[in-house]
Design an enzyme around this catalytic site. Structure first.
Site, PDB file in Angstrom:
ATOM      1  CG  ASP A  39      -1.915  -1.274   1.389  1.00 20.01           C
ATOM      2  OD1 ASP A  39      -2.384  -1.557   0.632  1.00 20.01           O
ATOM      3  OD2 ASP A  39      -2.166  -1.760   2.170  1.00 20.01           O
ATOM      4  CD  GLU A 207      -9.383  -3.597  -0.468  1.00 25.02           C
ATOM      5  OE1 GLU A 207     -10.079  -3.434   0.526  1.00 25.02           O
ATOM      6  OE2 GLU A 207      -8.659  -4.377  -0.643  1.00 25.02           O
TER       7      GLU A 207
END
Length: 316
Positions: A39, A207
């Protein structure tokens, strides 16, 4: 990033990426050094130093002077972040999906605290004048959700235009939301949220939202499907666009993102598996897509340029 437990190797890795979509050779992104990230978010300070912040205990910090060779320099919270423990369910748990923005000489870092499959989730933010370990000041809770909520308060992304601030967020459940922030506090002006994107396929697996403006359009990038399963991951990066920041996003076929639409930007190809958890940063050579992907050895940093000349982002 809904289903994640980091297994990041501690050693440095040197590698060369050759990105090869099904219909064209995309020419190589080169990243070296300690690139075992998950991420990632990237920003660049006034001196030209690049920073990558990524998921992990205390939030890992890597720096580079050339956007190629990366060095792990420490953590945002080297002594832990006890204010997040009630959301991670453990002491010094992994903090997820940081999002970095530099305003003047100040770093703003939004990040999430949660656990697998839980809506006991929260977003926090921090400030620093250097971006380095030991320099960060906790600015406290931004927003949170509890079990039974319509959405999940993780995966924050700060978008600023003029004096207007917004936070996109969300994962699974009813998808991606948008919340207005006060520029003087960096926190919500109200509890109201606006829906930007939603899926019903694959249990609603969407997401990691990022809003990016190019030309007359706002582009909403998201990650679809299943992250964090190593080479079994099915993560992929999708996009839609709108003439407004707060909604009306459609994909290239005209399908609304709130109805499951999303044009593929980057998926698995060759030995690059499950790219996602993305960020976008403007640099001297144009828009830069930053993401993680998987190999048998773990999760690593990917960097590519984006070409918007067709009106839709293409990885180059």
């Amino acid at each position: 990033m809904q289903f994640f437990r980091s297994l990041l190797p501690s050693f440095s890795l040197l590698y060369l990426l050759f990105f090869q979509p099904t219909n064209a050779q995309v020419g190589p992104g080169v990243v070296t050094g300690n690139t075992a990230v998950h991420d990632p978010t990237m920003c660049k300070d006034a001196s030209g130093k690049y920073f990558v912040f990524s998921t992990g205990q205390g939030i890992e910090i890597r720096t580079s002077t050339d956007r190629t060779a990366w060095t792990l320099v420490g953590k945002v919270w080297p002594d832990g972040a006890p204010w997040t423990d009630q959301y991670t369910g453990t002491s010094n748990g992994d903090l997820w999906a940081p999002d970095c923005t530099i305003i003047g000489n100040t770093f703003y870092l939004y990040y999430a605290a949660s656990s697998f499959g839980s809506q006991n989730s929260a977003i926090f933010f921090a400030k620093s004048t250097t971006g380095m370990p030991g320099s960060w000041q906790n600015q406290g809770l931004v927003t949170s959700t509890a079990p039974g909520a319509a959405y999940n308060a993780i995966d924050p992304n700060l978008y600023i235009e003029g004096n207007n601030w917004w936070l996109s967020l969300g994962s699974f459940w009813t998808g991606i939301k948008l919340q207005t922030l006060a520029s003087n506090t960096g926190k919500p002006t109200s509890s109201a949220v606006t829906s930007l994107a939603q899926r019903t396929a694959n249990s609603g697996a969407i997401e990691a939202s990022i809003i990016y403006k190019h030309g007359g359009f706002y582009y909403l990038f998201t990650s679809w499907d299943n992250c964090c399963r190593g080479t079994s991951s099915t993560y992929n990066i999708r996009v839609g666009r709108s003439s407004r920041v707060d909604g009306g996003y459609v994909d290239q076929a005209g399908v609304a993102l709130t109805a499951g639409g999303g044009t593929l930007v980057l998926g698995s190809h060759g030995n690059i598996i499950g790219p996602g958890g993305q960020d976008i940063m403007d640099d001297a050579d144009g828009p830069i897509l930053v993401y993680h992907y998987y190999t048998a050895q773990g999760s690593f940093l990917g960097i590519n340029r984006l070409d918007f000349s067709s009106g839709w982002p293409v990885v180059v």
